[in-house]
Enzyme design. Structure first.
Site, PDB file in Angstrom:
ATOM      1  N   VAL A   1       0.832  -1.206   0.000  1.00 49.38           N
ATOM      2  CA  VAL A   1       0.000   0.000   0.000  1.00 49.38           C
ATOM      3  C   VAL A   1       0.865   1.254   0.000  1.00 49.38           C
ATOM      4  CG1 VAL A   1      -1.732   1.318   1.279  1.00 49.38           C
ATOM      5  CG2 VAL A   1      -1.903  -1.177   1.156  1.00 49.38           C
TER       6      VAL A   1
ATOM      7  N   ALA B   1       9.557   6.243   5.803  1.00 50.70           N
ATOM      8  CA  ALA B   1      10.205   5.342   6.757  1.00 50.70           C
ATOM      9  C   ALA B   1      10.010   3.896   6.313  1.00 50.70           C
ATOM     10  CB  ALA B   1       9.625   5.546   8.150  1.00 50.70           C
TER      11      ALA B   1
ATOM     12  N   VAL C   1     -10.854  -0.188   7.124  1.00 50.06           N
ATOM     13  CA  VAL C   1     -11.938  -1.168   7.215  1.00 50.06           C
ATOM     14  C   VAL C   1     -12.174  -1.957   5.938  1.00 50.06           C
ATOM     15  CG1 VAL C   1     -14.425  -1.458   7.539  1.00 50.06           C
ATOM     16  CG2 VAL C   1     -13.120  -0.038   9.104  1.00 50.06           C
TER      17      VAL C   1
ATOM     18  N   ILE D   1     -13.578   0.802  -0.457  1.00 55.54           N
ATOM     19  CA  ILE D   1     -14.985   1.121  -0.238  1.00 55.54           C
ATOM     20  C   ILE D   1     -15.114   2.325   0.688  1.00 55.54           C
ATOM     21  CG2 ILE D   1     -17.197   0.274   0.626  1.00 55.54           C
ATOM     22  CD1 ILE D   1     -16.203  -2.550   0.093  1.00 55.54           C
TER      23      ILE D   1
ATOM     24  N   GLU E   1      -2.160 -14.988   3.269  1.00 54.27           N
ATOM     25  CA  GLU E   1      -0.781 -14.987   3.735  1.00 54.27           C
ATOM     26  C   GLU E   1      -0.312 -16.413   4.006  1.00 54.27           C
ATOM     27  OE1 GLU E   1       0.986 -12.293   3.935  1.00 54.27           O
ATOM     28  OE2 GLU E   1      -0.570 -10.741   3.779  1.00 54.27           O
TER      29      GLU E   1
ATOM     30  N   LYS F   1     -12.240  -4.798  12.302  1.00 51.86           N
ATOM     31  CA  LYS F   1     -13.029  -3.899  11.463  1.00 51.86           C
ATOM     32  C   LYS F   1     -14.449  -3.742  12.008  1.00 51.86           C
ATOM     33  CE  LYS F   1     -10.304  -5.267   7.436  1.00 51.86           C
ATOM     34  NZ  LYS F   1     -10.273  -6.067   6.196  1.00 51.86           N
TER      35      LYS F   1
ATOM     36  N   GLY G   1      -5.620  -4.861  -1.429  1.00 48.16           N
ATOM     37  CA  GLY G   1      -4.752  -4.619  -2.578  1.00 48.16           C
ATOM     38  C   GLY G   1      -4.149  -3.236  -2.541  1.00 48.16           C
TER      39      GLY G   1
END
Length: 433
Positions: free
Chosen positions: A17, A46, A134, A138, A192, A207, A305
């Site tokens: 991200v 960072a 969350v 969206i 994962e 969430k 994503g």
């Protein structure tokens, strides 16, 4: 006329991200300047590993010292996409103390100790935005935080974890087992190597705590969420649900009870096939809101994503930057209701119960009596021969109940387990609607 100084932006984290956020800030400077009225100047990023290649990002921006970065003089906006509670919490608090507004995607921190961060931002008079925490791309935080504040939200139901939705969707459409689809999800990058947070419902629970806090103007923490994952959902459960007209989803559900308390849970749930949430496929997320006046609203889109989540982050960046230019602050925490959490045993739900029994006269009557003992009313029963056992010797029962309290339902199931006529495991699942 001297141009107004740029707004200085610091970025904490440059993974999937963060790298997308950085590239968009660097590549879309003119467009963002037009939207904000000031240029956004990315002054530092960072990272953990300075040697890792990051195409399109100037290595001179990188630093392995996040504390030094947030302490730099004149930082206006700090974007945190590191994840985890620490050191993210300490860095965010330091940024706020230095006068910076914060944009974060950190669901774990907000669900476990959001109050500390909210209070610090309010005291400093800076913004705290977290749209990406969350449901990825969206837009759900802003509608709850701003658009629906003139209404009363009565329930929020959501598919807020793409990994589990991918797995359950594949099990539904292909008849595959949980283990088979999990392995496929890992190969495709949807899961994962250690999928625990996803498949045990922990990601969705964080969430759900955030959504419930916003919807009901109360502080809801991760520990308040009744959480169950999908690891026990079998291909047989999925097939039976399909035959009964349902689709199994990992559903986060936050509801306002008649007594004013709120229930918050994440569970595998049988959703009616005609419900909008039943048709959310693949790794998509969706959030369904019920409110007193607006009625039913649904938001759907990519829930994870790099690019989708970066879109949500940058939406918050632009909003916080505009506020900075105008000298105003956006909405802070709204916890005035301070509603209590409904005791888990008292939360009502419909249920699906699947169990193997000896196929002999009187067994069904004993099962019905056990349910009645705990005020659980049966809506429908489906019986079929147990695969792999002689015809007429064993049956598999699928029972749908009317609404019952969780504690009563669990007590009834314990009674069933003690019956000699009941053989094997008993599957228990919530039913929506």
């Amino acid at each position: 006329m001297t141009p107004a100084r740029p707004l200085k932006v610091a970025l904490l984290g440059c993974g999937v991200v963060g790298s997308q956020v950085a590239r968009l800030l660097l590549d879309s400077g003119d467009e963002f300047q037009a939207r904000v009225g000031r240029r956004l100047d990315l002054v530092g990023i960072a990272v953990r590993d300075l040697t890792k290649p990051r195409p399109g990002i100037d290595p001179a921006l990188l630093t392995a010292d996040p504390a030094e970065l947030v302490a730099r003089k004149g930082i206006d906006l700090v974007i945190e996409v590191m994840g985890g509670v620490e050191p993210a919490r300490s860095l965010i608090l330091a940024a706020i103390d230095g006068g910076a507004s914060v944009i974060t995607a950190n669901k774990q921190l907000l669900a476990q100790d959001g109050a500390t961060v909210y209070e610090a931002a309010a005291k400093a008079g800076v913004d705290l935005y977290f749209e990406a925490a969350v449901a990825g791309a969206i837009p759900i935080i802003r509608p709850l935080r701003e658009s629906l504040v003139g209404d009363e939200v009565t329930a929020v139901k959501g598919i807020v974890n793409g990994t589990t939705n991918f797995i359950l969707d594949k099990m539904h459409t292909e008849g595959s087992s949980f283990d088979e689809v999990l392995a496929e999800a890992q190969r495709l990058g949807y899961a994962e190597d250690d999928p625990t947070a996803d498949v045990e419902g922990l990601d969705a629970a964080a969430k759900a705590a955030i959504l419930a806090s916003l919807a009901f103007h109360s502080r809801v923490k991760l520990d308040d969420v009744d959480c169950e994952g999908i690891t026990k959902v079998s291909a047989g459960d999925v097939a039976t649900a399909k035959e009964l007209g349902y689709v199994i989803k990992l559903l986060a559900r936050c509801a306002l009870a008649p007594d004013g308390s709120i229930s918050v849970g994440v569970h595998p749930t049988m959703v009616p096939a005609n419900h909008p949430l039943a048709n959310v496929s693949g790794a998509f997320n969706a959030v369904f809101i019920e409110s007193r006046h607006a009625g039913q609203l649904m938001f759907m889109g990519p829930g994870a994503g790099g690019a989708p989540t970066a879109s949500a982050v940058l939406g918050d960046v632009i909003t916080a930057a505009r506020n900075r230019v105008r000298g105003v602050a956006g909405p802070g925490e709204s916890s005035y209701s301070a509603r209590p959490i409904t005791p888990r045993s008292l939360v009502p739900s419909r249920f699906y119960v699947s169990l193997s029994v000896d196929d002999e006269p009187g067994v069904l009557a004993k099962i019905a009596a056990s349910f009645a003992r705990y005020q659980v009313s049966i809506q429908a029963v489906r019986q079929e021969s147990e695969p792999g056992r002689p015809e007429g010797h064993a049956a598999r029962l699928a029972v749908l109940t009317h609404a019952a309290r969780v504690g009563d339902m669990r007590a009834a199931v314990e009674d069933l387990r003690a019956m000699p006529e009941v053989t094997g495991d008993i599957a228990l699942m919530r039913v929506e609607g």
